[in-house]
Design a protein around this motif. Structure first.
Motif, PDB file in Angstrom:
ATOM      1  N   MET A 110       0.839  -1.205   0.000  1.00  0.00           N
ATOM      2  CA  MET A 110       0.000   0.000   0.000  1.00  0.00           C
ATOM      3  C   MET A 110       0.876   1.258   0.000  1.00  0.00           C
ATOM      4  SD  MET A 110      -3.123  -0.876  -0.240  1.00  0.00           S
ATOM      5  CE  MET A 110      -2.538  -2.257  -1.211  1.00  0.00           C
ATOM      6  N   ALA A 111       1.957   1.238   0.772  1.00  0.00           N
ATOM      7  CA  ALA A 111       2.866   2.393   0.811  1.00  0.00           C
ATOM      8  C   ALA A 111       3.476   2.622  -0.574  1.00  0.00           C
ATOM      9  CB  ALA A 111       3.960   2.177   1.851  1.00  0.00           C
ATOM     10  N   ARG A 112       3.876   1.535  -1.236  1.00  0.00           N
ATOM     11  CA  ARG A 112       4.438   1.669  -2.597  1.00  0.00           C
ATOM     12  C   ARG A 112       3.384   2.221  -3.558  1.00  0.00           C
ATOM     13  NH1 ARG A 112       7.119  -3.787  -1.687  1.00  0.00           N
ATOM     14  NH2 ARG A 112       9.274  -3.233  -1.272  1.00  0.00           N
ATOM     15  N   PHE A 113       2.150   1.730  -3.408  1.00  0.00           N
ATOM     16  CA  PHE A 113       1.067   2.201  -4.280  1.00  0.00           C
ATOM     17  C   PHE A 113       0.875   3.711  -4.124  1.00  0.00           C
ATOM     18  CE2 PHE A 113      -3.341   3.536  -4.657  1.00  0.00           C
ATOM     19  CZ  PHE A 113      -3.609   3.185  -5.969  1.00  0.00           C
ATOM     20  N   TRP A 114       0.797   4.185  -2.877  1.00  0.00           N
ATOM     21  CA  TRP A 114       0.525   5.605  -2.660  1.00  0.00           C
ATOM     22  C   TRP A 114       1.699   6.475  -3.062  1.00  0.00           C
ATOM     23  CZ3 TRP A 114      -4.154   7.084  -2.853  1.00  0.00           C
ATOM     24  CH2 TRP A 114      -5.183   6.256  -2.394  1.00  0.00           C
ATOM     25  N   ALA A 115       2.907   5.987  -2.869  1.00  0.00           N
ATOM     26  CA  ALA A 115       4.084   6.762  -3.298  1.00  0.00           C
ATOM     27  C   ALA A 115       4.045   6.953  -4.818  1.00  0.00           C
ATOM     28  CB  ALA A 115       5.371   6.054  -2.872  1.00  0.00           C
ATOM     29  N   LYS A 116       3.705   5.893  -5.531  1.00  0.00           N
ATOM     30  CA  LYS A 116       3.604   5.937  -6.987  1.00  0.00           C
ATOM     31  C   LYS A 116       2.456   6.866  -7.421  1.00  0.00           C
ATOM     32  CE  LYS A 116       4.103   2.314 -10.554  1.00  0.00           C
ATOM     33  NZ  LYS A 116       3.247   2.710 -11.641  1.00  0.00           N
ATOM     34  N   PHE A 117       1.347   6.768  -6.703  1.00  0.00           N
ATOM     35  CA  PHE A 117       0.181   7.615  -6.997  1.00  0.00           C
ATOM     36  C   PHE A 117       0.553   9.093  -6.848  1.00  0.00           C
ATOM     37  CE2 PHE A 117      -3.537   9.998  -5.517  1.00  0.00           C
ATOM     38  CZ  PHE A 117      -4.466   9.697  -6.496  1.00  0.00           C
TER      39      PHE A 117
END
Lengths: 221, 221
Positions: free
Chosen positions: B93-100
């Motif tokens: 989830m952290a990777r997803f939001w960083a990418k977002f």
């Protein structure tokens, strides 16, 4: 409780196939739920409300999206047959090249496919430079991951299989054996790999779709 | 051999500051080597031959590039004061939001800054939707990382500090206290954090640069 692994995907999508390939390499059983991208299911909208895109990995009811993020999750959850190198520096390099492939090579090819005729020349020049960089990175290795398929090979699946069909559809050769012997040798290894081969989408159906889409685009201008 | 940690960066760059912030949170000593981006040094070209961009982390002579890739490397190399959650799902989830944040929010704001006047309305609408998504994600947490700053907060540093200056430079309010109370409260927490505050670039110099660049762009059209 038995472990539940589902993939919301689409049969022709290289992004879906990245996820399937990683699961296959880990020998994780999964159910693939085919999505109609022209008419998105409530399941897809519920599990990927932000991007509304495939692939989605649903692991015991929890969704993970974005194919590169999913690959990291798969490697951290099922730790056998690692797709990443163990060493943090080598791991960083794998992440770097996966990102490079996504943002420069794949994106570049898609742009060529959908661009206006007059923009094509410059885009081709750029993407050939990126493929040159990738060719230099692969050098004499069998796979980007070394002797076995790893994260970068999985990320490069579009180049390994789909690119040839795109080239045929648009009638333009980008990656040829004389200019990119190393990449072309890798493509052969990749599509011939025992885990990759059975999950590749059928060539003729995919080619027909690319041709139809490309002609529709060419027609607009 | 004593450990050598160097950062090739630029004083005003949020991407450089991401790397510095992660190193500071880990209490890792580093030397920052300021780069002139208008006249790139041989050092930068040697250590980042593919993208020729800052930041570059050089750890015992080995270069790592791309700020999000560097953050992962830092967390895996110096494992104390982790900036990622331990749980693989939360980590995804952290990777997803960083990418977002990188691809939707930051990219969206930069586009608004450099776009043609007639394109601005649509771009603003899109970016406000992305900020709304982020607002919903933060909810009642102090930081995206929970009680302490984590990967997503570091990735969002542009929103935390630089965005306010961009808004001032272009004379347009995007993230206001009445529309985004949660994000604005987070911005206050972020810029006031004891590790963040001392490494933020000076406000007046940065604002002057943004104003000069924006006026130069506006002038072109």
């Amino acid at each position: 409780m038995a472990e539940q692994v589902k993939v919301l995907g689409s049969w022709g999508s290289p992004f879906s196939k990245r996820v399937e390939l990683a699961l296959k390499l880990k020998c994780v059983n999964y159910e693939c739920i085919e999505q109609d991208l022209a008419n998105k299911s409530q399941l897809l909208l519920d599990y990927n409300p932000v991007h509304k895109k495939i692939p989605v990995l649903i692991h015991n009811g929890k969704p993970i999206v974005e194919s590169l993020v999913i690959l990291e999750y798969i490697d951290e959850t099922w730790r056998h047959n690692s797709i990443f190198p163990h060493d943090p520096y080598e791991k960083a390099m794998a992440r770097f090249w996966a990102k490079f492939i996504d943002e420069k090579c794949n994106e570049g090819v898609w742009k060529i496919m959908w661009c206006k005729e007059e923009e094509r020349g410059k885009l081709v020049e750029e993407v050939l430079q990126h493929f040159g960089t990738l060719e230099g990175q692969l050098k004499d290795k069998k796979f980007f991951g070394g002797e076995e398929i790893g994260m970068v090979d999985i990320a490069a699946n579009f180049i390994g299989y789909w690119l040839g069909l795109v080239q045929e559809a648009i009638g333009m050769e980008l990656v040829t054996r004389d200019k990119f012997p190393v990449l072309c040798r890798w493509m052969d290894e990749f599509v011939g790999h025992s885990v990759v081969k059975p999950i590749l989408p059928p060539r003729d159906e995919l080619l027909a779709i690319f041709k139809a889409r490309f002609n529709a685009t060419a027609w607009e201008y």
